[in-house]
Scaffold this motif. Structure first.
Motif, short mmCIF file in Angstrom:
data_model
loop_
_atom_site.label_atom_id
_atom_site.label_comp_id
_atom_site.label_asym_id
_atom_site.label_seq_id
_atom_site.Cartn_x
_atom_site.Cartn_y
_atom_site.Cartn_z
N GLU A 281 0.84 -1.20 0.00
CA GLU A 281 0.00 0.00 0.00
C GLU A 281 0.88 1.26 0.00
N LYS A 282 1.88 1.24 0.89
CA LYS A 282 2.76 2.42 0.99
C LYS A 282 3.58 2.60 -0.30
N LEU A 283 4.03 1.48 -0.88
CA LEU A 283 4.81 1.59 -2.12
C LEU A 283 3.97 2.17 -3.25
N ARG A 345 -3.63 11.55 5.28
CA ARG A 345 -3.78 10.26 5.94
C ARG A 345 -2.48 9.84 6.62
N ASN A 346 -1.37 10.00 5.90
CA ASN A 346 -0.08 9.61 6.47
C ASN A 346 0.25 10.41 7.71
N LEU A 347 -0.06 11.71 7.66
CA LEU A 347 0.27 12.56 8.82
C LEU A 347 -0.60 12.19 10.03
N ASN A 350 0.27 8.76 11.45
CA ASN A 350 1.49 8.85 12.27
C ASN A 350 1.15 9.36 13.66
N ALA A 351 0.34 10.44 13.70
CA ALA A 351 -0.03 11.01 15.00
C ALA A 351 -0.76 9.98 15.84
N MET A 352 -1.60 9.17 15.21
CA MET A 352 -2.36 8.15 15.93
C MET A 352 -1.43 7.03 16.41
N LYS A 353 -0.48 6.67 15.52
CA LYS A 353 0.39 5.52 15.81
C LYS A 353 1.49 5.88 16.81
N HIS A 354 2.16 7.03 16.55
CA HIS A 354 3.37 7.33 17.32
C HIS A 354 3.12 8.30 18.47
N GLY A 355 1.97 9.01 18.48
CA GLY A 355 1.71 10.01 19.51
C GLY A 355 1.18 9.37 20.79
N ALA A 356 1.08 10.21 21.87
CA ALA A 356 0.54 9.72 23.14
C ALA A 356 -0.97 9.55 22.99
N VAL A 374 -0.91 18.14 14.99
CA VAL A 374 -0.11 18.21 16.22
C VAL A 374 -0.56 17.09 17.16
N ASN A 375 0.39 16.36 17.72
CA ASN A 375 0.04 15.34 18.70
C ASN A 375 1.00 15.41 19.88
N ALA A 376 0.55 14.88 21.01
CA ALA A 376 1.40 14.84 22.20
C ALA A 376 2.29 13.60 22.09
N PHE A 392 12.37 4.74 4.37
CA PHE A 392 12.62 3.63 5.31
C PHE A 392 13.33 4.09 6.59
N VAL A 393 13.19 5.37 6.90
CA VAL A 393 13.77 5.87 8.16
C VAL A 393 12.68 5.83 9.22
N ARG A 394 12.98 5.17 10.34
CA ARG A 394 11.99 5.09 11.42
C ARG A 394 12.60 5.66 12.68
N GLY A 395 11.74 6.15 13.54
CA GLY A 395 12.22 6.73 14.80
C GLY A 395 12.25 5.68 15.89
N ASN A 396 12.11 6.18 17.14
CA ASN A 396 12.18 5.27 18.27
C ASN A 396 10.82 4.65 18.59
N SER A 397 9.88 4.81 17.68
CA SER A 397 8.51 4.37 17.96
C SER A 397 8.41 2.85 18.02
N SER A 402 6.78 0.97 8.11
CA SER A 402 7.88 0.70 7.20
C SER A 402 8.80 1.91 7.04
N GLY A 403 8.43 3.04 7.63
CA GLY A 403 9.28 4.23 7.51
C GLY A 403 9.10 4.96 6.20
N LEU A 404 7.94 4.78 5.57
CA LEU A 404 7.72 5.45 4.27
C LEU A 404 6.74 6.61 4.34
N GLY A 405 5.95 6.68 5.40
CA GLY A 405 4.87 7.68 5.49
C GLY A 405 5.34 9.11 5.27
N LEU A 406 6.37 9.52 6.01
CA LEU A 406 6.82 10.92 5.88
C LEU A 406 7.53 11.15 4.54
N ALA A 407 8.17 10.09 4.00
CA ALA A 407 8.81 10.23 2.68
C ALA A 407 7.74 10.50 1.62
N1 LIG Z 1 3.33 12.31 14.72
C1 LIG Z 1 4.46 11.75 15.16
N2 LIG Z 1 4.81 11.74 16.45
C2 LIG Z 1 5.95 11.17 16.85
N3 LIG Z 1 6.82 10.59 16.02
C3 LIG Z 1 6.56 10.55 14.73
C4 LIG Z 1 5.37 11.15 14.21
N4 LIG Z 1 5.37 10.98 12.90
C5 LIG Z 1 6.49 10.31 12.58
N5 LIG Z 1 7.21 10.05 13.66
C6 LIG Z 1 8.50 9.36 13.69
O1 LIG Z 1 9.03 9.38 12.40
C7 LIG Z 1 9.28 8.07 11.91
C8 LIG Z 1 9.05 8.00 10.43
O2 LIG Z 1 7.67 8.16 10.13
P1 LIG Z 1 7.08 7.54 8.82
O3 LIG Z 1 5.65 7.88 8.72
O4 LIG Z 1 7.98 7.88 7.72
O5 LIG Z 1 7.24 5.97 9.06
P2 LIG Z 1 6.35 5.05 9.93
O6 LIG Z 1 5.15 5.76 10.41
O7 LIG Z 1 7.25 4.50 10.96
O8 LIG Z 1 5.98 3.92 8.91
P3 LIG Z 1 4.86 3.97 7.81
O9 LIG Z 1 4.33 5.34 7.78
O10 LIG Z 1 5.60 3.65 6.56
O11 LIG Z 1 3.86 2.95 8.14
C9 LIG Z 1 8.36 7.23 12.68
O12 LIG Z 1 8.88 5.92 12.80
C10 LIG Z 1 8.30 7.92 14.04
O13 LIG Z 1 9.38 7.54 14.86
#
Ligand SMILES: Nc1ncnc2c1ncn2[C@@H]1O[C@H](COP(=O)(O)OP(=O)(O)OP(=O)(O)O)[C@@H](O)[C@H]1O
Ligand SMILES: [Mg+2]
Length: 442
Positions: A281-283, A345-347, A350-356, A374-376, A392-397, A402-407
């Motif tokens: 899907e991301k590709l 959607r990607n933004l 991300n906020a839903m997945k990686h935020g508090a 904006v997310n906490a 394919f860059v991912r943070g500490n989440s 897969s690290g493609l969303g922000l790309a």
């Molecule tokens: N809203 C956010 N809050 C905190 N960290 C974030 C947020 N969005 C992105 N990040 C950090 O940036 C990294 C890269 O985000 P990106 O969307 O590229 O990849 P992903 O979300 O890990 O994977 P994918 O989007 O491909 O499913 C994430 O792994 C996360 O660590």
């Protein structure tokens, strides 16, 4: 690159220069001809005068009591003489002279016919078997003045001709290029993504083929973009269906399998398949983001698109989503609606997945087309923040991804000329993550 030269300026200067040069050549030729004709006329007048005066002078001298005595001819009225004369005998003694005559300007010995001295044109004739000579002189300055005044009269029109020619060419070229300027305006005012043929009224024959070629090119580009769009959409669809059905099969297998290693293996396959589905899907999204169809032909209103995506995501979200919209009818931006939805959607995902999950996600759009999500959550270190939009860059989440969303988001933003900025902690907050996208309002 050198700035493009203006056709109007080139033609104006070129034609004016050309006309001026031709005029100068014509003036020079006319000057030479006029001088020649004037000389002929003046010479004939000189000759005529000498031959008219000579018989009278001879008569006068012969009838004198003392023929050898010099006599000045008194003028009837004070005036400047153009022609002066001297009557001498064959020994060079002056017998008669006009009242203004200066003997120094005449030849020492009279020579019959025309002669030219440094200052005068002279004509001499004789009578009584070459014993009496008359010599008539005319200043050369007189002739020069006549020639100069004629040339000046020919040159004067140039003063008027130069500005008139400049103005005339400028106006005429402007008038002739009217349709070309209209064509330029038509191109300038259309949207960046508008690939419909440019309608041009009556372009000059030299430029018409160019306009046709541009229209053909746009038509081909449009077809290529359409093909690309449908290919991406079809591929996504073709991939999704078999993946979904395989996933369903595996889930059934898992349910039917007895507890034990088979059950575990089926669970592993299910996880891998889900990951594969997400990655494909991301590709596909990345492929779309890199394609050429990111701009829409007409400006799109972002408000309904935003509301639609947020409503859709709210259904699956565990975190509250706050939406803040401007008090405006519409926020118009030239962006493909699908591309905008993918970016948003990607933004938000991300906020839903990686935020508090304890605090709401704030999504806002301003009247100037500034989108903010904006997310906490924990602060992302600056060094990592700068790299997050890489592939394919991912943070500490801990969340899957897969690290493609922000790309994908960055590629779409670049494609539509928007700027994408990350901030952590979110501005005005002690922690969290903020993404802002500034679109170009249409
Ligand atoms: N809203 C956010 N809050 C905190 N960290 C974030 C947020 N969005 C992105 N990040 C950090 O940036 C990294 C890269 O985000 P990106 O969307 O590229 O990849 P992903 O979300 O890990 O994977 P994918 O989007 O491909 O499913 C994430 O792994 C996360 O660590
Ligand atoms: Mg992501």
């Amino acid at each position: 690159m050198k700035p493009a030269a203006s056709l109007q300026k080139r033609l104006g200067l070129g034609l004016t220069l050309g006309i001026s040069v031709l005029w100068l050549i014509a003036t020079a030729i006319a000057g030479v001809v006029v001088q020649h004709e004037l000389n002929e006329a003046f010479d004939s007048a000189l000759e005529e005068t000498a031959q008219r005066i000579l018989p009278l002078a001879v008569l006068e001298i012969v009838n004198r009591e003392e023929p050898r005595a010099l006599q000045h001819i008194a003028s009837l009225q004070a005036h400047n003489e153009y022609l002066t004369y001297l009557v001498r005998d064959n020994h060079g003694n002056t017998l008669l002279q006009s009242h203004d005559a200066d003997p120094a300007i005449f030849n020492a010995q009279p020579l019959e016919g025309f002669t030219t001295s440094a200052t005068h044109r002279l004509y001499a004739a004789s009578a009584l078997r070459e014993t009496v000579f008359i010599e008539v002189a005319e200043p050369l300055a007189h002739r020069r003045e006549a020639a100069w005044e004629t040339s000046l009269a020919l040159l004067l029109p140039l003063l008027l001709l130069i500005p008139l020619s400049l103005l005339g060419t400028w106006l005429w070229v402007r008038l002739s290029l009217r349709t070309v300027l209209a064509y330029r305006r038509a191109i300038e005012t259309r949207g960046a993504g508008d690939l419909s043929p440019i309608k041009a009224a009556q372009l000059p024959a030299e430029i018409n083929p160019l306009a046709d070629a541009v229209n053909h090119l746009m038509e081909r580009l449009r077809r290529a973009l359409d093909a690309e769009r449908s290919f991406t959409a079809n591929s996504a669809h073709e991939l999704r269906t078999p993946l979904a059905s395989t996933l369903a099969q595996v889930q059934r297998l898992r349910r039917e399998a007895p507890d034990g290693p088979l059950q575990e293996r089926a669970a592993q396959i299910e996880t891998s398949l889900r990951e594969l589905a997400r990655l494909s899907e991301k590709l596909m999204q990345l492929a779309k983001a890199e394609g050429g169809g990111l701009l829409s032909e007409t400006p799109q209103d972002l408000l309904p698109l935003l509301v639609h995506v947020v409503d859709d995501l709210r259904r699956t979200a565990d975190v509250p989503l706050h939406l803040q919209l401007p008090r405006m009818e519409a926020v118009l931006v030239t962006i493909d609606p699908d591309a905008f939805a993918i970016l948003l959607r990607n933004l938000i995902e991300n906020a839903m997945k990686h935020g508090a999950s304890s605090q709401a996600i704030e999504v806002s759009l301003s009247s100037t087309a500034l989108l903010r999500v904006v997310n906490a959550g924990p602060v992302v270190p600056p060094a990592l923040l700068a790299q997050l939009s890489g592939r394919f860059v991912r943070g500490n989440s801990q969340a899957e991804g897969s690290g493609l969303g922000l790309a994908i988001a960055k590629t779409i933003a670049q494609g539509v000329g928007a700027s994408l900025l990350f901030a952590s902690p979110a501005p005005g907050k002690p922690d969290g993550f903020a993404v802002s996208v500034q679109f170009l309002p249409a």
